[in-house]
Motif scaffolding. Sequence first.
Motif, mmCIF file in Angstrom:
data_model
loop_
_atom_site.group_PDB
_atom_site.id
_atom_site.type_symbol
_atom_site.label_atom_id
_atom_site.label_comp_id
_atom_site.label_asym_id
_atom_site.label_seq_id
_atom_site.Cartn_x
_atom_site.Cartn_y
_atom_site.Cartn_z
ATOM 1 N N VAL A 1 1.457 3.761 -3.026
ATOM 2 C CA VAL A 1 0.662 4.917 -3.460
ATOM 3 C C VAL A 1 1.498 6.188 -3.322
ATOM 4 C CG1 VAL A 1 -1.618 3.923 -2.922
ATOM 5 C CG2 VAL A 1 -0.499 5.403 -1.258
ATOM 6 N N LEU A 2 2.389 6.177 -2.346
ATOM 7 C CA LEU A 2 3.281 7.321 -2.175
ATOM 8 C C LEU A 2 4.538 7.125 -3.014
ATOM 9 C CD1 LEU A 2 3.694 9.946 -0.581
ATOM 10 C CD2 LEU A 2 4.944 8.607 1.109
ATOM 11 N N VAL B 1 -8.158 2.357 -3.710
ATOM 12 C CA VAL B 1 -7.598 3.713 -3.855
ATOM 13 C C VAL B 1 -7.377 4.058 -5.331
ATOM 14 C CG1 VAL B 1 -5.503 5.086 -3.436
ATOM 15 C CG2 VAL B 1 -6.535 3.777 -1.567
ATOM 16 N N LEU C 1 -9.569 8.679 3.565
ATOM 17 C CA LEU C 1 -8.302 7.995 3.316
ATOM 18 C C LEU C 1 -8.304 7.370 1.921
ATOM 19 C CD1 LEU C 1 -5.714 7.483 4.953
ATOM 20 C CD2 LEU C 1 -6.678 5.298 5.687
ATOM 21 N N SER C 2 -9.484 6.889 1.480
ATOM 22 C CA SER C 2 -9.452 6.020 0.297
ATOM 23 C C SER C 2 -10.535 6.252 -0.734
ATOM 24 C CB SER C 2 -9.533 4.566 0.754
ATOM 25 O OG SER C 2 -10.810 4.272 1.268
ATOM 26 N N HIS D 1 -3.061 -4.965 1.848
ATOM 27 C CA HIS D 1 -2.441 -4.064 0.867
ATOM 28 C C HIS D 1 -3.174 -4.174 -0.468
ATOM 29 C CE1 HIS D 1 1.269 -3.316 3.247
ATOM 30 N NE2 HIS D 1 1.014 -4.521 3.718
ATOM 31 N N PHE E 1 2.711 5.952 6.675
ATOM 32 C CA PHE E 1 3.670 5.399 5.713
ATOM 33 C C PHE E 1 4.869 4.759 6.410
ATOM 34 C CE2 PHE E 1 1.363 8.333 2.840
ATOM 35 C CZ PHE E 1 0.924 7.372 1.930
ATOM 36 N N HIS F 1 -1.506 8.984 -4.759
ATOM 37 C CA HIS F 1 -1.331 8.103 -5.925
ATOM 38 C C HIS F 1 -1.294 8.937 -7.216
ATOM 39 C CE1 HIS F 1 -1.946 4.753 -8.679
ATOM 40 N NE2 HIS F 1 -2.970 5.409 -9.190
ATOM 41 N N HIS G 1 -5.233 -1.031 -1.845
ATOM 42 C CA HIS G 1 -4.531 -0.347 -2.934
ATOM 43 C C HIS G 1 -5.439 -0.266 -4.158
ATOM 44 C CE1 HIS G 1 -0.455 0.077 -5.265
ATOM 45 N NE2 HIS G 1 -1.057 1.223 -5.064
ATOM 46 N N LEU H 1 0.834 -1.206 0.000
ATOM 47 C CA LEU H 1 0.000 0.000 0.000
ATOM 48 C C LEU H 1 0.874 1.264 0.000
ATOM 49 C CD1 LEU H 1 -2.825 1.253 0.131
ATOM 50 C CD2 LEU H 1 -2.802 0.873 2.604
ATOM 51 N N LEU I 1 -5.002 9.097 0.156
ATOM 52 C CA LEU I 1 -4.175 8.102 -0.537
ATOM 53 C C LEU I 1 -4.385 8.194 -2.047
ATOM 54 C CD1 LEU I 1 -4.284 4.928 1.766
ATOM 55 C CD2 LEU I 1 -2.768 6.918 1.843
ATOM 56 N N TYR J 1 0.018 11.107 8.280
ATOM 57 C CA TYR J 1 0.461 10.389 7.075
ATOM 58 C C TYR J 1 1.900 9.896 7.227
ATOM 59 C CZ TYR J 1 -3.760 12.600 5.377
ATOM 60 O OH TYR J 1 -5.056 13.022 5.245
#
Length: 543
Positions: free
Chosen positions: A29-30, A217, A244-245, A210, A92, A254, A214, A26, A250, A88
Amino acid sequence: MIDFTPWPAEFARRYRERGYWQDLSLGEVLGRNVALRPDAVAILCGERSYSYAELDRQAERLAQALLARGLRAGDTALVQLPNVAEFYVSFFALLKIGVAPVNALFSHQRLELSSYAEQLQPRLLIAAAGHGLFGDGAFAGELRGLAPALDTVLVLGANGYADELSALLTIDADGDAPAMPAQPSAPSEVAFFQLSGGSTGTPKLIPRTHNDYHYSVRRSAEICRLDEATRFLCALPAAHNFLLSSPGALGVFHAGGTVVLALDPEPLRCFELIARHGVTMAALVPSAVALWLQAAPGRRAQLATLRLLQVGGASFAEALARRVPEEFGCRLQQVFGMAEGLVNYTRLSDSDEHVYTTQGCPMSADDEVRVVDLDGAPVADGVSGMLTTRGPYTFRGYYRAPEHNARVFDADGFYATGDLVQRGADGYLRVVGRVKDQINRGGEKIAAEEVENLLLKHPGIVQAALISVPDALLGEKSCACVVLSDATLRPVTLRKFLREQGVAEFKLPDRFQILDRLPLTAVGKTDKQTLRAQLHTAAAAVA
Ligand code: J2J
């Protein structure tokens, strides 16, 4: 490895084949924008600005500090932070080392946090000194009593008793010890826990992997057409699934956009942030939209950059929905989602009729929806029924709750959401009610049983039932109907009693109704339908 109920192998295979599950962490995404656009602004928080590279650097630093303290993949954490960048950074950091957090809401108090700590047995606590419980070390010590493995406590706070988290994040990186290898948990395993709105006595935890998260998102970001120019205002709790999603922060990370943090949805401060940072998109619950609508006249110029307002979390009246484009000058998107998985969106290309009168349709072609009657038989399109669902990002079981899971999942793995919906022939859903014993107070969910159990601990209360009553601003408020053995008891005493037990403020009953007896169903349970009708009639008589 952290316990969770996996998807059956044939489903996992299908979700991979169709590209939903990509076997990535996950944290990716960053990661992809740390590589692609390191200098782009990821977060604006007060006067602070974090580039993608800086956000990742801080997360890495915290991850290293946690490894150095002995945290390891497979451990869990209890995190409670307000809407600040550190939320955040922590999220992460924990993903990097395979530690799965539950992110409590900032409104949660002693009871909720204790319950999460008891269920998860975390090794790490991250909290904020600005929260009443963490102004000194006493409550952290109490939590250690419930979770003996809890050996690392990091508190964030400008002048807190132990400003350790902020100190860790501002350490000069050059002085750091050599890096230890950080390994996220496997993509098919639990990344973190979401919180259930709940309908039972104890708040339930939702393991999210994840792979499934993911996908939700990425797909959400695509539906909402996020890109590098997106500036998203996060003014509801950052930990909430919506923020968040769906696509939330997130989704923005992304897409390479910017998250602008606000502590709460108070309109004047939010309008200032929108104007100052050129915010293009925001997500609100209906009661916050009502406040924004009141504040908007004469301030429309501040909202000039706003393109999309997402509204979800509770029923949004059509009359208010229609005012959104007129008064904010932006498009509306209705979002009907849940922390357990399934999220429905109206699409940006939908007709006005769909956008104003439905709560959208599922985001994935492989979201399976069955709308059923009390016997579990499918109902016809347009007929109200209970929404059940399974799919590539809908969970298969609450954490360590076999009895409850047996009640809410059917033999085919469909999860009974507790929502009453009507499905149109085009697959769009309208939320028309609820069968779960929950009150939706302006998007904040209250499990009736949890509050009833607390009330029943009072020696002067014989019976208790928490029901919803209509409210012009919040949609619903809560009313505690109680039968007393001590006729001198007053609502103020009962509220105080509840508060002393450490329950979140939003769960305190808005009203108390003292009754001689509660109506019962044929099987002897409290008949809440009749109770609501009685109160309604009584209110009408007074009016
Ligand atoms: C009516 N009821 C709604 C809506 C949620 C996106 C958006 C919201 C949530 C959320 C979320 C509703 N109209 N538009 O997780 O990702 C009620 C339903 C649902 C419950 C879920 C997301 N949108 N609801 O609200 O887990 O009753 O998630 O089952 O907090 O909120 O609550 P929660």
